[in-house]
Scaffold this motif. Structure first.
Motif, mmCIF file in Angstrom:
data_model
loop_
_atom_site.group_PDB
_atom_site.id
_atom_site.type_symbol
_atom_site.label_atom_id
_atom_site.label_comp_id
_atom_site.label_asym_id
_atom_site.label_seq_id
_atom_site.Cartn_x
_atom_site.Cartn_y
_atom_site.Cartn_z
ATOM 1 N N LEU A 24 0.842 -1.205 0.000
ATOM 2 C CA LEU A 24 0.000 0.000 0.000
ATOM 3 C C LEU A 24 0.875 1.252 0.000
ATOM 4 C CD1 LEU A 24 -2.911 1.227 0.259
ATOM 5 C CD2 LEU A 24 -2.499 1.257 2.725
ATOM 6 N N SER A 28 0.746 3.996 -3.162
ATOM 7 C CA SER A 28 -0.126 5.135 -2.853
ATOM 8 C C SER A 28 0.608 6.464 -2.933
ATOM 9 C CB SER A 28 -0.692 5.012 -1.426
ATOM 10 O OG SER A 28 -1.393 3.821 -1.274
ATOM 11 N N HIS A 104 -7.627 1.886 -3.688
ATOM 12 C CA HIS A 104 -6.487 1.137 -3.150
ATOM 13 C C HIS A 104 -6.977 -0.078 -2.371
ATOM 14 C CE1 HIS A 104 -3.344 3.855 -4.308
ATOM 15 N NE2 HIS A 104 -3.932 4.872 -3.715
#
Length: 192
Positions: A24, A28, A104
């Motif tokens: 992540l 991101s 996400h």
């Protein structure tokens, strides 16, 4: 005034972590990650507050939480199990929100719980100290959190937590689990 010092006390320790968090982070934008994690921790803190848990430490994407210290209560194992259930409910709903709003994939939150005697108190020295717990209880809770990977579960808690719990609800015994750095296997349970 707060003083340096500790005592032995039976408590329940909870350790949580987000699976695949490094993915992540890598995928991101900084702004998105900040918003995602702030929302995550706001939700987590609400659940901890509801169950009168004490946040010991933030560990990046996870937390170490104490039940039964600094304030003593006898139902610490029950509070910890109920809190773990609520954390999974909250974080599963939040994962959907993150997917919809930010596009996400936020990993599942894994939780480990273990009960036993440890040292609790203010540690750190005269200039800066914090209230925390030391002992094998913390190590086993952390190792149970990590063992969720192998058992494909959200929550793992030990037989010592199960023995103390009076209101555990529906649970499933998983048998002995070998934990890294822990000599004896631990009998583990999960939420049914």
């Amino acid at each position: 005034p707060m003083t340096i010092g500790a005592e032995r006390r039976e408590i329940t320790v909870m350790v949580s972590d987000i699976e695949n968090f490094s993915v992540l982070v890598a995928e991101s934008a900084v702004e998105d990650l900040a918003l995602i994690m702030n929302g995550y921790f706001d939700g987590l803190y609400e659940v901890l507050w509801k169950h009168e848990a004490m946040l010991d430490k933030l560990t990046g994407d996870g937390v170490i939480v104490l039940f039964g210290a600094p304030f003593e209560y006898t139902d610490h194992a029950d509070r910890a199990i109920a809190c773990a259930r609520d954390i999974v409910t909250m974080t599963e709903a939040y994962r959907l929100e993150v997917a919809t709003r930010y596009g996400h994939k936020l990993g599942r939150t894994r939780v480990g719980l273990h009960s036993g005697e440890c040292l609790v108190g203010n540690f750190g020295g005269e200039k800066r100290f914090n209230y925390t717990a030391y002992g094998q209880v913390v190590v086993i809770a952390a190792r149970l959190e990590a063992a969720n990977k192998e058992t494909d579960t959200h929550i793992l808690f030990s037989d010592s937590t199960m023995r103390l719990a009076k209101r555990a609800g529906e649970v499933k015994a998983l048998g002995e689990v070998k934990l890294k750095g822990v000599a004896q296997p631990v009998v583990a349970y999960t939420i049914a």
